[in-house]
Write a protein that holds these residues in place. Structure first.
Motif, mmCIF file in Angstrom:
data_model
loop_
_atom_site.group_PDB
_atom_site.id
_atom_site.type_symbol
_atom_site.label_atom_id
_atom_site.label_comp_id
_atom_site.label_asym_id
_atom_site.label_seq_id
_atom_site.Cartn_x
_atom_site.Cartn_y
_atom_site.Cartn_z
ATOM 1 N N GLY A 183 0.812 -1.223 0.000
ATOM 2 C CA GLY A 183 0.000 0.000 0.000
ATOM 3 C C GLY A 183 0.838 1.263 0.000
ATOM 4 O O GLY A 183 0.605 2.181 -0.796
ATOM 5 N N ILE A 184 1.840 1.315 0.868
ATOM 6 C CA ILE A 184 2.665 2.526 0.930
ATOM 7 C C ILE A 184 3.594 2.619 -0.278
ATOM 8 O O ILE A 184 3.933 3.714 -0.730
ATOM 9 C CB ILE A 184 3.439 2.628 2.261
ATOM 10 N N ALA A 185 3.981 1.476 -0.843
ATOM 11 C CA ALA A 185 4.796 1.501 -2.062
ATOM 12 C C ALA A 185 3.998 2.094 -3.223
ATOM 13 O O ALA A 185 4.530 2.894 -4.003
ATOM 14 C CB ALA A 185 5.274 0.093 -2.405
ATOM 15 N N LEU A 186 2.742 1.712 -3.328
ATOM 16 C CA LEU A 186 1.890 2.289 -4.374
ATOM 17 C C LEU A 186 1.713 3.786 -4.170
ATOM 18 O O LEU A 186 1.765 4.564 -5.132
ATOM 19 C CB LEU A 186 0.530 1.591 -4.400
ATOM 20 N N LEU A 187 1.524 4.194 -2.928
ATOM 21 C CA LEU A 187 1.398 5.619 -2.626
ATOM 22 C C LEU A 187 2.670 6.370 -3.025
ATOM 23 O O LEU A 187 2.604 7.418 -3.673
ATOM 24 C CB LEU A 187 1.107 5.821 -1.135
ATOM 25 N N ALA A 188 3.815 5.832 -2.657
ATOM 26 C CA ALA A 188 5.085 6.477 -3.001
ATOM 27 C C ALA A 188 5.268 6.550 -4.512
ATOM 28 O O ALA A 188 5.720 7.567 -5.046
ATOM 29 C CB ALA A 188 6.247 5.719 -2.360
ATOM 30 N N PHE A 189 4.910 5.483 -5.203
ATOM 31 C CA PHE A 189 5.041 5.473 -6.656
ATOM 32 C C PHE A 189 4.096 6.484 -7.305
ATOM 33 O O PHE A 189 4.479 7.196 -8.239
ATOM 34 C CB PHE A 189 4.780 4.070 -7.210
ATOM 35 N N LEU A 190 2.871 6.558 -6.813
ATOM 36 C CA LEU A 190 1.909 7.508 -7.381
ATOM 37 C C LEU A 190 2.343 8.952 -7.163
ATOM 38 O O LEU A 190 2.132 9.806 -8.022
ATOM 39 C CB LEU A 190 0.520 7.284 -6.783
ATOM 40 N N ILE A 191 2.952 9.222 -6.037
ATOM 41 C CA ILE A 191 3.369 10.590 -5.734
ATOM 42 C C ILE A 191 4.649 10.961 -6.475
ATOM 43 O O ILE A 191 4.762 12.046 -7.037
ATOM 44 C CB ILE A 191 3.541 10.774 -4.215
#
Length: 130
Positions: A54-62
């Motif tokens: 979840g946090i990896a996806l958030l970091a990638f999206l940002i």
């Protein structure tokens, strides 16, 4: 902004593991801890994988950087494993030492997960991103 999330999630998971462990100590005594600590580590593995993705996806999206996503995934995963271990191991050891684990455990668990969360993130970033 990612470092406090990793540290805070480790503290939260460690506190949950701590609560379950103190309840077990209260109901059953400290007894054998190997199986119980191993179970909490397994919970940390699963939680870390789910939260890490979840946090990896958030970091990638940002940021749009796949490697940053990998760094935060691994840091979250490692911190969740440590949280499960610390939340189960520390109170059982304090109980065996004659110290009330409900009073003393949370300081140690939060300190450990905060330190390791920041350390893992910075160490992984310095080795994988630089």
């Amino acid at each position: 902004f990612l470092a406090p999330i990793i540290a805070a999630m480790g503290g939260s998971s460690g506190t949950q593991s701590l609560a379950v462990t103190i309840r077990r100590i209260t109901l059953q005594g400290s007894g054998s801890t190997r199986g119980f600590v191993a179970k909490e580590i397994l919970v940390g593995l699963v939680n870390g994988a789910v939260l890490g993705v979840g946090i990896a996806l958030l970091a990638f999206l940002i940021d749009g950087n796949v490697m940053l996503g990998l760094v935060v995934l691994l840091a979250m995963w490692g911190n969740q494993i440590v949280a499960g271990f610390a939340g189960a191991f520390i109170p059982t050891r304090l109980d065996r030492a004659g110290i009330d684990p409900s009073i003393a455990s949370s300081v140690f668990v939060h300190t450990l997960t905060d330190l390791l969360g920041f350390f893992l993130l910075l160490w992984l970033a310095s080795h994988l991103l630089l």
